[in-house]
Design a protein around this motif. Structure first.
Motif, PDB file in Angstrom:
ATOM      1  N   THR A   1      31.710  72.572  36.408  1.00 34.86           N
ATOM      2  CA  THR A   1      31.458  73.114  35.077  1.00 34.86           C
ATOM      3  C   THR A   1      31.090  71.985  34.133  1.00 34.86           C
ATOM      4  O   THR A   1      30.124  72.080  33.370  1.00 34.86           O
ATOM      5  CB  THR A   1      32.707  73.848  34.540  1.00 34.86           C
TER       6      THR A   1
ATOM      7  N   PRO B   1      20.118  71.371  27.120  1.00 38.59           N
ATOM      8  CA  PRO B   1      20.819  72.653  26.955  1.00 38.59           C
ATOM      9  C   PRO B   1      19.840  73.789  26.820  1.00 38.59           C
ATOM     10  O   PRO B   1      18.629  73.578  26.709  1.00 38.59           O
ATOM     11  CB  PRO B   1      21.635  72.459  25.676  1.00 38.59           C
ATOM     12  N   ASN B   2      20.333  74.999  26.817  1.00 44.81           N
ATOM     13  CA  ASN B   2      19.478  76.182  26.714  1.00 44.81           C
ATOM     14  C   ASN B   2      18.548  76.080  25.497  1.00 44.81           C
ATOM     15  O   ASN B   2      18.994  75.783  24.411  1.00 44.81           O
ATOM     16  CB  ASN B   2      20.340  77.440  26.569  1.00 44.81           C
TER      17      ASN B   2
ATOM     18  N   SER C   1      29.221  76.825  25.472  1.00 48.25           N
ATOM     19  CA  SER C   1      27.801  76.830  25.843  1.00 48.25           C
ATOM     20  C   SER C   1      27.341  75.380  25.942  1.00 48.25           C
ATOM     21  O   SER C   1      27.954  74.478  25.358  1.00 48.25           O
ATOM     22  CB  SER C   1      26.979  77.569  24.789  1.00 48.25           C
ATOM     23  N   ALA C   2      26.263  75.153  26.670  1.00 46.45           N
ATOM     24  CA  ALA C   2      25.729  73.797  26.793  1.00 46.45           C
ATOM     25  C   ALA C   2      25.348  73.257  25.416  1.00 46.45           C
ATOM     26  O   ALA C   2      25.558  72.082  25.124  1.00 46.45           O
ATOM     27  CB  ALA C   2      24.524  73.787  27.725  1.00 46.45           C
ATOM     28  N   ARG C   3      24.828  74.119  24.562  1.00 45.19           N
ATOM     29  CA  ARG C   3      24.438  73.697  23.210  1.00 45.19           C
ATOM     30  C   ARG C   3      25.657  73.230  22.404  1.00 45.19           C
ATOM     31  O   ARG C   3      25.618  72.181  21.765  1.00 45.19           O
ATOM     32  CB  ARG C   3      23.734  74.830  22.485  1.00 45.19           C
ATOM     33  N   ASP C   4      26.758  73.986  22.439  1.00 48.34           N
ATOM     34  CA  ASP C   4      27.983  73.588  21.734  1.00 48.34           C
ATOM     35  C   ASP C   4      28.537  72.278  22.295  1.00 48.34           C
ATOM     36  O   ASP C   4      28.961  71.391  21.555  1.00 48.34           O
ATOM     37  CB  ASP C   4      29.059  74.668  21.844  1.00 48.34           C
TER      38      ASP C   4
ATOM     39  N   ASP D   1      36.265  82.791  20.625  1.00 54.93           N
ATOM     40  CA  ASP D   1      35.231  83.085  19.636  1.00 54.93           C
ATOM     41  C   ASP D   1      35.610  84.213  18.677  1.00 54.93           C
ATOM     42  O   ASP D   1      34.769  84.749  17.975  1.00 54.93           O
ATOM     43  CB  ASP D   1      33.903  83.402  20.319  1.00 54.93           C
TER      44      ASP D   1
ATOM     45  N   LEU E   1      27.504  71.394  32.138  1.00 54.22           N
ATOM     46  CA  LEU E   1      27.396  71.253  30.690  1.00 54.22           C
ATOM     47  C   LEU E   1      26.775  69.917  30.304  1.00 54.22           C
ATOM     48  O   LEU E   1      26.197  69.778  29.233  1.00 54.22           O
ATOM     49  CB  LEU E   1      28.780  71.373  30.041  1.00 54.22           C
TER      50      LEU E   1
ATOM     51  N   CYS F   1      36.737  75.423  27.137  1.00 53.36           N
ATOM     52  CA  CYS F   1      36.598  76.811  26.742  1.00 53.36           C
ATOM     53  C   CYS F   1      37.046  76.947  25.290  1.00 53.36           C
ATOM     54  O   CYS F   1      37.759  76.090  24.778  1.00 53.36           O
ATOM     55  CB  CYS F   1      37.395  77.736  27.651  1.00 53.36           C
TER      56      CYS F   1
END
Length: 103
Positions: free
Chosen positions: A87, A96-97, A23-26, A15, A91, A12
């Motif tokens: 989780t 990812p998205n 996020s999956a991208r991060d 922000d 991820l 986590c």
């Protein structure tokens, strides 16, 4: 500088307004730093379990050995979002998205 291992102490982040699961991208962006092309043939990604989960597991092991009851530790109330193996698995999915097209 080549990095062979990416270590997550938490999944986590804060922000500026709230703490939320990465996020999956991060997650993929950070993981992509492990094992750079031309230096390593592979990289390693490690995620540490939350501290309260480790303590609870140790207490469960002690209970099984000694037979005494225990009180489960709770996750921190501030700057933390609870996560678990599921989780991490979510991820870790390969895609990812996707970005929606914008013209």
């Amino acid at each position: 500088m080549p990095i062979r291992t990416a270590l997550f102490t938490r999944l986590c982040k804060f922000d500026g307004q709230k703490t939320a699961i990465l996020s999956a991208r991060d997650f993929h962006q950070i993981c992509g730093r492990a094992g750079r092309k031309g230096f390593d043939d592979r990289g390693w990604v490690v995620a540490q379990a939350p501290e309260h989960m480790i303590e609870n597991q140790q207490l469960e092991n002690k209970q099984a050995r000694d037979g005494r009851k225990f009180v489960k530790r709770k996750p921190p109330e501030k700057n933390f979002v609870n996560w678990d193996k599921n989780t991490f698995a979510g991820l870790s999915l390969p895609h990812p998205n996707a970005f929606p097209p914008v013209f």
